[in-house]
Each structure stands twice: as C-alpha cells, then as structure tokens.
Design an enzyme around this catalytic site. Structure first.
Site, PDB file in Angstrom:
ATOM      1  CB  CYS A   2      30.850  -8.843 -26.039  1.00 28.30           C
ATOM      2  SG  CYS A   2      32.532  -8.303 -25.755  1.00 28.30           S
ATOM      3  CD  GLU A   3      26.779 -12.165 -29.304  1.00 29.20           C
ATOM      4  OE1 GLU A   3      25.619 -12.504 -28.950  1.00 29.20           O
ATOM      5  OE2 GLU A   3      27.016 -11.413 -30.250  1.00 29.20           O
TER       6      GLU A   3
ATOM      7  N   GLY B   5      24.229 -37.974 -42.331  1.00 30.54           N
ATOM      8  CA  GLY B   5      23.318 -37.796 -41.204  1.00 30.54           C
ATOM      9  C   GLY B   5      23.476 -38.731 -40.034  1.00 30.54           C
TER      10      GLY B   5
ATOM     11  CD  GLU C  44      25.223 -36.682 -50.306  1.00 29.00           C
ATOM     12  OE1 GLU C  44      24.620 -35.975 -49.454  1.00 29.00           O
ATOM     13  OE2 GLU C  44      24.974 -36.621 -51.514  1.00 29.00           O
TER      14      GLU C  44
HETATM   15  C1  LIG Z   1      25.525 -31.668 -44.268  1.00 34.14           C
HETATM   16  C2  LIG Z   1      25.219 -32.657 -45.340  1.00 34.14           C
HETATM   17  C3  LIG Z   1      25.763 -33.953 -45.274  1.00 34.14           C
HETATM   18  C4  LIG Z   1      26.571 -34.448 -44.107  1.00 34.14           C
HETATM   19  O1  LIG Z   1      25.782 -34.617 -42.981  1.00 34.14           O
HETATM   20  P1  LIG Z   1      26.383 -35.297 -41.646  1.00 34.14           P
HETATM   21  O2  LIG Z   1      25.286 -35.219 -40.691  1.00 34.14           O
HETATM   22  O3  LIG Z   1      27.564 -34.504 -41.255  1.00 34.14           O
HETATM   23  O4  LIG Z   1      26.747 -36.710 -42.001  1.00 34.14           O
HETATM   24  C5  LIG Z   1      25.518 -34.797 -46.339  1.00 34.14           C
HETATM   25  N1  LIG Z   1      24.773 -34.401 -47.408  1.00 34.14           N
HETATM   26  C6  LIG Z   1      24.237 -33.168 -47.484  1.00 34.14           C
HETATM   27  C7  LIG Z   1      23.434 -32.806 -48.666  1.00 34.14           C
HETATM   28  C8  LIG Z   1      24.431 -32.266 -46.458  1.00 34.14           C
HETATM   29  O5  LIG Z   1      23.876 -31.053 -46.522  1.00 34.14           O
END
Ligand SMILES: *Cc1c(COP(=O)(O)O)cnc(C)c1O
Length: 418
Positions: free
Chosen positions: A343-344, A239, A273
């Site tokens: 076409c949008e 995130g 992540e």
């Molecule tokens: C999409 C997602 C991420 C990665 O998010 P980023 O904003 O790209 O860092 C990590 N964990 C989960 C569960 C996600 O759905």
C-alpha cells in the site's frame, strides 16, 4: 558473460530454467549464479595479480552465507559494517585477518568483538571513534590496526543518496584535518596506524572521480611520510558501477589498470571494497504476474514481488531490466507499470515497460543480486523471499522463505489486567 540468458525460448540461471526454480520454490524468489559471482571476483583478482592487494567484498551488498562462502573460498577478504556482518563472515569461513571494519557508528561492543577475533583494520570515521578504539584496545591489551577514512571532497557524479565523498556527507574525516588526527593517532598507546582509507560513493560509471580521490589520498600518504608516519596500505573503497540499463561503467580490468598506473612505485598494499560490481549482476528476482489491470490510461501488471523485496526503484529511482521468463510473441506486447501489492504509490519495480505477458506468467527482474535481499523488509507483514543459488545444472536453496510464524516470533501482547 551473462549467466541469466534465454535458451530455447525461456530464461535460464546458468543451466537451470527459471520456470523450474519457480515451481520448486515458489515466487517471489531471489536467484544467484555462483559462476557470475566467481567471475566478477576473479576479474578483480586477476587484474591485481603481481600487486600486493586485498579484495574485501562489501558484505552489505549481499550477505547470504552461501555468497560469502563462494567468495571466501576464492580468497576474498571482507568489508563489514556491523558485528552481525562480521559473524556472518566467520560462519561462512572467511578470515578475520582479511576483514576491514567500516561505518560511522561502530558501537563499543562491536569494536571489542572485532578486536577479539583479530580483524585486519578499522576504517576510523571520527576522532571520537579513534579514542573509543584506543580505550577498548588498552583494556584488552591488544594493538588495534587503524586507517582513517578520509573524505577527499570529490564528486562521485552518482545519485545523491549514494554519494559519500563530499564535505557535506556524514562520512569520513576531512582530508585537510586528517594529518593532525593521524599525528595524534600515532601517539596513542594501543593504536597502530597502518592505512589510509576512502570510499566516495556507489554506482560510479566513470574512472575520473576514483583517480581524483587517489591523487588526494596519495598526497596525504606522502605528507604523512614526511612527518614520520609510514602508511602500509591504501584502501580505495568500493563503488565501481554496473550496467543496469545503458550505463557503460569501466570494465574491472580498466579500472584496476588506471589505479595501478597512478599508484606508480608507491610501496603500498592496495585494498578495495567492491560490493555491487561483484554481486549485482550475479542475481535476479523472480516474480509472478498476479493480475493485469487496465485503468483506461494505463496498464498495470500487479506482481507478487514488492518494494519490501526490492526497494531500489522506490529509494534510488533505480531502473532494473525486467523480462518475461517465457518468451512470447512480441505482437502481444503492451506497455505496463510493474507494481507490487504493498500500500504505497512508491511500490513499483518498473514503469512503462513493453512486455508480452498474461496473469500467471513469470518475470525476471535483473541486476538484483546487490542491495536486493539485504535491503528487504517485512513491511505489510510479508515474509521475506527465499534465496536460491544455482551452480551449473543444480539449484540450491540457500535461505528458506520466511513463514508467517517467524514474522511474529518474539512478539507478545500485554499481560491481562488483574
Ligand atoms: C557500501 C560500501 C562499499 C561497497 O560499495 P559498492 O558500491 O557496492 O561497491 C564499500 N565500502 C564502504 C565503506 C561502503 O559503505
């Protein structure tokens, strides 16, 4: 450092002029920088050195095998959301035991595959999924490591489509009911409760929501410990935001330092992540201006890339920096909407951009390395763009441009009437 920068009047990817890439592979094309990918990953790794951790790159941001291999070679783990992504990780040389499986709708066959290859952990999003994993693990007679994805109910202060940590979102298990679910999980014969997980959204530009989520998940860890459930890892999801325009997201080191500070002396392995913060600014989309169109009130640059190649402006109102690959005198600048051939009305890459361009010129759409190619489609029967990875002075084709034939592969018409 920016690996897509001007030198001698034109834009380069590392040591390769983008004009060379366009003449060799055509446009539109995705171009990635190996060095940028590595730098972003290493920033996480260095900030976490000395702390027990696992950095699980979120494959959905950019799942090209070459991207995964660069990261696997640096020691990355992976966060996957499907069996397809798991297979990509394994083919790229990533390790199953460093892979976590997220997502609200894991199918039985996907769970079975993940158990057979021995993934690190399932991030479980519902009680139904917990029972499903227990059933499959019992049949295979293997233990399944799980963490529950809890929904900490914090506002990520980001675009509503990429905010996931509020009660009203479909993700995770409410943090208030989590203890009860954990207690039940602990009684299941083939479930091994190892972690607590959350992921509150994407493109966060402040640290505060992460720290709020961490406070709440740590309180849960302490609570669980009192009821005899020992948690080994805390997964704070991805995130972290990036700079597209004038955002100022915290640098990776500051973000990690703040998390480590709050973790204090909790004896927990930290799992992260990150997707966007590793891949977004490691890639660009290269496109050619086909036509300049002036309807009196407005000027349009009609380009050969479209919303099927890059949907983020249409889907999330994303703003991506667009530059002319070959620098032209700013005296010829005009304000254009940069639009594709689909076409949008939503088919635009940028609006009201000041550029000095003419037909045939190349444009560089920046920050396209994450959620670019992976979200692309064949809408309007457009073959998907090739992907090229630059390593210093050399450009490597890492996915060929699709052909018209490949678009129709597997299709057939009805049998002729007898
Ligand atoms: C999409 C997602 C991420 C990665 O998010 P980023 O904003 O790209 O860092 C990590 N964990 C989960 C569960 C996600 O759905």
């Amino acid at each position: 450092m920016n690996h897509f920068a001007y030198s001698k009047g034109q834009l380069y990817a590392e040591g390769v002029p983008l004009t060379d890439i366009a003449s060799r592979y055509g446009t539109p094309a995705y171009v990635y920088s190996k060095q940028a990918l590595s730098d972003h990953f290493l920033a996480y790794q260095q900030a976490l050195s000395g702390k027990s951790h696992l950095i699980c790159y979120a494959v959905k941001a950019n799942s090209n095998l070459a991207v995964l291999k660069v990261l696997a070679d640096l020691g990355a783990g992976f966060d996957i959301v499907s069996a397809g992504e798991l297979q990509r990780v394994l083919r790229a040389g990533g390790r199953a035991d460093k892979t976590v499986f997220s997502g609200v709708g894991k199918r039985a066959d996907e769970i079975e595959y993940a158990l057979k290859v021995g993934i690190h952990c399932f991030n479980v999003e519902s009680e139904g999924e917990l029972d499903q994993i227990q059933g499959i693990a019992a049949r295979l007679n293997v233990p399944a490591a799980v963490s529950l994805r809890v929904n900490p109910d914090v506002d990520a202060l980001t675009h509503p489509y990429i905010s996931t940590g509020l009660k009203e979102n479909k993700f995770g298990i409410g943090i208030d009911t989590a203890v009860t679910v954990y207690q039940r999980a602990a009684t299941l014969s083939h479930i091994d409760v190892t972690g607590v997980d959350c992921h509150i959204g994407s493109q966060l530009t402040e640290i505060a929501p992460f720290l709020d989520a961490l406070d709440r998940t740590l309180a849960l860890v302490d609570n669980l410990s009192e009821s005899g459930i020992t948690i080994k890892h805390l997964d704070l999801g991805g995130g972290l935001g990036v700079r597209y325009k004038n955002e100022s997201p915290p640098p990776i080191d500051d973000y990690i330092a703040a998390i480590l500070n709050k973790l204090g002396n909790h004896d927990l392995t930290l799992i992260l992540e990150p997707g966007r913060s590793i891949a977004a600014n490691a890639g660009i989309l290269l496109s050619k201006v086909e036509y300049i169109k002036d309807n009196g009130d407005k000027k349009f640059a009609v380009v050969d890339a479209a919303m099927n190649d890059m949907i983020r402006p249409a889907l999330y109102e994303a703003w991506l920096n667009i530059e002319s690959v070959v620098y032209r005198d700013s005296k010829t600048e005009e304000v254009y909407d940069i639009v594709g051939p689909v076409c949008e009305t939503g088919d635009f890459l940028g609006k009201d951009r000041r550029l000095a361009i003419k037909p045939g010129d190349l444009l560089c759409i920046h920050s396209a390395g994450a959620y670019g190619f992976t979200m692309s489609s064949n809408y309007n029967s457009r073959p998907r763009a090739p992907e090229i990875m630059v390593d210093k002075e050399t450009a490597h084709l890492v996915r060929a441009r699709e052909s018209i034939d490949s678009l129709m592969q597997g299709e057939r018409t009805l049998p002729e009437a007898q």
